[in-house]
Structures are given as C-alpha cells and as structure tokens.
Design an enzyme around this catalytic site. Structure first.
Site, PDB file in Angstrom:
ATOM      1  N   HIS A  37       0.842  -1.209   0.000  1.00 20.17           N
ATOM      2  CA  HIS A  37       0.000   0.000   0.000  1.00 20.17           C
ATOM      3  C   HIS A  37       0.875   1.255   0.000  1.00 20.17           C
ATOM      4  O   HIS A  37       0.574   2.234  -0.684  1.00 20.17           O
ATOM      5  CB  HIS A  37      -0.879   0.054   1.260  1.00 20.17           C
ATOM      6  CG  HIS A  37      -1.890  -1.042   1.352  1.00 20.17           C
ATOM      7  ND1 HIS A  37      -1.797  -2.057   2.261  1.00 20.17           N
ATOM      8  CD2 HIS A  37      -3.026  -1.266   0.655  1.00 20.17           C
ATOM      9  CE1 HIS A  37      -2.829  -2.871   2.137  1.00 20.17           C
ATOM     10  NE2 HIS A  37      -3.594  -2.412   1.155  1.00 20.17           N
ATOM     11  N   LYS A 164      -1.750  -6.835  -7.950  1.00 19.94           N
ATOM     12  CA  LYS A 164      -2.065  -8.153  -7.369  1.00 19.94           C
ATOM     13  C   LYS A 164      -3.529  -8.496  -7.645  1.00 19.94           C
ATOM     14  O   LYS A 164      -3.859  -9.627  -7.930  1.00 19.94           O
ATOM     15  CB  LYS A 164      -1.802  -8.165  -5.862  1.00 19.94           C
ATOM     16  CG  LYS A 164      -2.074  -9.550  -5.275  1.00 19.94           C
ATOM     17  CD  LYS A 164      -1.671  -9.651  -3.845  1.00 19.94           C
ATOM     18  CE  LYS A 164      -2.666  -9.029  -2.916  1.00 19.94           C
ATOM     19  NZ  LYS A 164      -3.955  -9.749  -2.848  1.00 19.94           N
TER      20      LYS A 164
END
Ligand code: PAF
Length: 295
Positions: A37, A164
């Site tokens: 993140h 992802k």
C-alpha cells in the site's frame, strides 16, 4: 496529515484546496496497510500535489461474512504508516457514513444490485464471470459500488491500485469508462515478501510456517514465466497444479492462463497479444491470490 471520518468535512476541505492544488491522487484501501500500500502512496506522492488515502473495510464486497469479521482492522498503525509516507489526507469513514440501511439490507438479503452503481447501469460482461468473479459471487458488484462512491466523494485525477488484484483493476477500468469518470487508473507493481509471497493484508492471518509455505505460489508463477516459450498452456497448468499439490496444506482454487485484456482463458499462446497467469489458493482459512504477466 488530516484525518476525516465525515464525507461532508472531507469534501469541504477538498473543495477549499482543489483550485490551488493541480492534481489529486487517490489510494483506496481496506486498511491493514503494508509496504505494498505504501508503494501506491509513494507513487501517488511522486505524481500528484495532494494524496488522499481511504481506509474502509467495505462490507458489500465480502461474500463470506466470517472473512469480513476476521479482516484485520489496524487504523492507528495504518495512520502512523501513512504519516511516515507523507500522505496528506486519510478518509476513514464508518459503515453508516458510506451506506444507507437500505443498501446494507439489500446486500444482507443477497439481492445484489447487479449491474448498477448509484443508479447508473454498468455491465462487466465476461470480465466478471471468470476467476474471482466466478468464485466470489457479488464480490465485484461490491467493489464497484464502493469504488464508485469513493470516486464521487474524492473526485481524484488519478487513482492507484495494486496489480495483485489484476481482475479488480480490469473491473475498475471498465466501471470508470462506463460511468464516464475522468479519472486515470494507475496500476502499480506487486510488492513481495523476501520469499516471493505477494504482500496482502490477509498475510497477517498466516502463521510464520504458513507464510514460508506460501512462497510456493509465486515460485510456481515465476517458473511458468521462465518456461512458457517451450511448453503448452495445458502443460503449464498441469505443472502448477502438481507444484501446489506438493504442499498439502495449500488447496488450489484456480489457475488460469488468460488474455490480459478480456481475462478469458486461452488454450494457445498464439491466441493473445498479452497473457497473464492468475492463481487463487486457500491456505487454512486464508484465501490468497497472485498473478504474473507473461508477455
Ligand atoms: O483492493 C482493495 O483493497 C479493495 O477492493 C478496494 C479497492 C479498496 C475497495 O474496497
């Protein structure tokens, strides 16, 4: 760093700075932040004048309620990481700030607002009938519902998502196009643990031993990338299944070799200009996904 829980207060602030700041970058998250993140925040910081990160565990995208309950919630630690990454604004609303009781009731009754986000018709066609869409009914409706709400609230110029969730990226690009939102969707590289395991908030729920074992997932994908020029699609899928079977605690949910744009499975590499291998497995109660783009 400013932290807002209220949509109105966030919007008042964004409206007061919108004319002085040229670009607003947005990183939507469900919290339990990790280096993956933070790499999105770093990219947004490099590209934009002001960066907003949302932290919201979105109930409407969980088809498994125990998964929603167990989803890690670490707001204080998340804010610390974001502060260190020089994020400008955090938006961390409560569920009732984002959803009306009627919207939640619809989801509870499993009457999905299929194809609708906030009164606008969207159709993901076959993008959502494969892989995650096939295994997690209603998941992408929930993702599109919350991301369209967040986009309307923040009105960013650019929004950053990790590769992802390859299929999620395709769904969000399609939704943004269909809803005619002028937001550039930026895909960012997968960040990995030292053993190759793709970083995910769900990794928090793995034991040390399970984390080690989970290295087999990316190892399998990278071997496919090394070998695809000399093997057929069927041979590579069989190889992946065999590899995953060597770790009895990991159960394969799917392995797909697909066209990167349509996400439809291919049977021959000549069929496609760009190909991605996507995998989903279960390790104990934890579901893990990963992918690698072959070409
Ligand atoms: O990828 C995620 O963390 C979530 O699906 C997202 C995009 C923040 C929507 O809840």
């Amino acid at each position: 760093m400013l932290i807002f829980n209220s949509i109105q207060k966030l919007q008042n602030h964004l409206n007061s700075i919108r004319n002085q700041k040229e670009t607003i970058g947005f990183v939507p998250t469900m919290g339990a932040l990790h280096a993956g993140h933070i790499s999105l925040v770093d990219k947004a910081k490099a590209d934009c004048d002001v960066v907003v990160c949302s932290i919201f565990v979105n109930p409407t995208q969980f088809n498994d309620l125990s998964d929603l309950d167990k989803y890690p919630r670490t707001l204080e630690a998340d804010c610390k990481l974001l502060e260190e990454a020089n994020c400008d604004i955090v938006f961390a609303p409560e569920v009732k700030e984002m959803y009306s009781e009627a919207e939640l009731e619809l989801k509870r009754q499993k009457i999905e607002d299929k194809g609708w986000t906030n009164g606008h018709s969207v159709d993901f066609g076959t993008l959502e009938t494969v892989m995650e869409g096939a295994h997690r009914p209603g998941h992408f409706n929930g993702v599109a519902q919350v991301v369209s709400k967040l986009f309307r609230i923040v009105e960013p110029d650019k929004a950053y998502f990790g590769q992802k969730d390859f299929q999620q990226l395709a769904i969000i690009r399609s939704m943004t196009k269909q809803l005619e939102m002028a937001i550039e969707i930026i895909s960012c590289d997968i960040m990995r643990e030292p053993n190759g395991l793709a970083m995910s908030s769900r990794n928090e729920r793995l034991t040390k031993q399970e984390r080690d074992l989970a290295g087999i997932i990316s190892k399998t994908l990278f071997t496919i990338k090394e070998q695809y020029k000399s093997k057929s699609v069927a041979e590579l899928k069989a190889f992946a299944e065999e590899q995953i079977r060597t770790v009895p605690s990991i159960v394969m949910e799917y392995i797909e070799i697909s066209d990167s744009d349509s996400l439809q499975p291919i049977i021959d590499f000549k069929q496609s200009k760009s190909v991605v291998v996507c995998i989903a497995v279960k390790l104990g109660a934890v579901r893990l996904i990963d992918n690698v783009v072959l070409f």
